[in-house]
Design an enzyme around this catalytic site. Structure first.
Site, short mmCIF file in Angstrom:
data_model
loop_
_atom_site.label_atom_id
_atom_site.label_comp_id
_atom_site.label_asym_id
_atom_site.label_seq_id
_atom_site.Cartn_x
_atom_site.Cartn_y
_atom_site.Cartn_z
N HIS A 212 44.04 27.17 38.90
CA HIS A 212 43.68 28.44 38.26
C HIS A 212 44.89 28.96 37.50
O HIS A 212 46.04 28.72 37.90
CB HIS A 212 43.20 29.45 39.29
CG HIS A 212 41.81 29.17 39.78
ND1 HIS A 212 40.76 30.04 39.56
CD2 HIS A 212 41.29 28.12 40.45
CE1 HIS A 212 39.65 29.54 40.09
NE2 HIS A 212 39.96 28.36 40.63
N CYS A 243 37.42 32.73 42.72
CA CYS A 243 36.76 32.82 44.02
C CYS A 243 36.41 34.29 44.31
O CYS A 243 37.31 35.15 44.32
CB CYS A 243 37.68 32.27 45.11
SG CYS A 243 37.01 32.44 46.77
#
Length: 314
Positions: A212, A243
């Site tokens: 990420h 998430c």
């Protein structure tokens, strides 16, 4: 001329329609999901984590998992996998034609409790059942290790903990394992060290990476992994993702940014960047925003008309 030690070819797995959509509150129509998957396939995407078979109350955005898979499972030239939290999810996936299920495991108890409502060891028991189900039904089971480099609740994740969980995966017969930097806490030196040690300790394992770009280090981390021989990476068009159960999580490395970097360094992906960038723009239009794609903002570099002199600003 001295050159970096890099592979000649890399395989990207597109995760936008799973990781990219899972935290979105606004409902994304099933027709739009299917259309975007078709566009990604046309751009040359050859592997995709297409959805997740989780309980609809946990991830409402993916409650149409069965219908999406049924409508795209026959697309040529693209391997589809699905994330599953338990045997029930695996059974749902197999019932609509999925041939690879991805298991969920966190590297810390705190993230595991937040993400799957169980400890790491309790999650391993569920994965054991999924592995047995996969063998019985003749499908492939691969594994992920979330917050493998750092946890937003517990901080730095020791390499010894990662080694323990990789060993647990291998004991279950799961050989393909993705290390995920779920909230962008990894750095290139750490990535280089972890993959180097893990590849030495577990030569039978096939490792991939999922970065990420929360703090802008995703491409640097990819480069560090490439230098350790990692040739499979997850990415998401338009840089979408994050998430929903991890504080501060933001988008994945954008597929178009990654394809551009790889292409510029002479690494093949088999992906048409022009088509991919158009798909990224379409993804942004459907979702309503992007997750921080550089190429979506700047475009592919092109030569401009040669100036005849300096144009004075007023």
């Amino acid at each position: 001329m001295n050159r970096m030690r890099l592979p000649k070819k890399v395989r990207l797995c597109e995760v936008s329609t799973r990781d990219g959509f899972q935290a979105e509150d606004k409902w994304i129509a099933t027709d739009d999901k299917v259309r975007l998957i078709h566009l990604l396939q046309e751009a040359g995407i050859s592997a995709m984590e297409v959805t997740s078979f989780v309980h609809p109350l946990a991830i409402p955005q993916l409650k149409d998992a069965e219908e999406v898979v049924e409508r795209v499972r026959d697309l040529p030239g693209i391997a589809l996998r699905a994330l599953v939290p338990n045997v029930r999810g695996a059974a749902r996936a197999v019932s609509v034609g999925i041939r690879e299920v991805k298991c969920i495991l966190s590297a810390s108890d705190a993230h595991s409790l937040a993400n799957t409502n169980c400890t790491v060891d309790e999650a391993l028991a569920k994965i054991r059942a999924i592995a047995e189900f996969a063998i019985k039904n003749g499908i492939k089971a691969s594994g992920s290790l979330s917050v493998a480099f750092g946890c937003p609740y517990e901080g730095h994740v020791p390499l010894a903990q990662v080694e323990r969980l990789i060993r647990a995966y291998l004991e279950l017969g799961i050989l393909e394992i993705t290390l995920a930097d779920t909230t962008g806490m990894a750095n290139p030196q750490q990535v280089f060290a972890y993959f180097g040690e893990l590849k030495s300790l577990f030569p039978a394992a096939v490792f991939s990476a999922h970065f990420h770009n929360t703090r802008g280090l995703a491409q640097a981390n990819v480069l560090a992994a490439l230098q350790q021989g990692i040739t499979e990476f997850d990415s998401s068009v338009a840089g979408l993702g994050g998430c929903p159960y991890a504080p501060g999580a933001s988008g994945n490395i954008a597929t178009e940014d990654l394809v551009y970097m790889l292409s510029e360094t002479g690494i093949e992906t088999g992906i048409d960047l022009e088509k991919l960038l158009k798909t990224s723009a379409e993804m942004k239009e459907v979702v309503g925003h992007d997750g921080g794609s550089f190429l979506l903002q700047a475009g592919i570099p092109r030569k401009h008309d040669r100036p005849t002199g300096q144009i004075k600003r007023k």
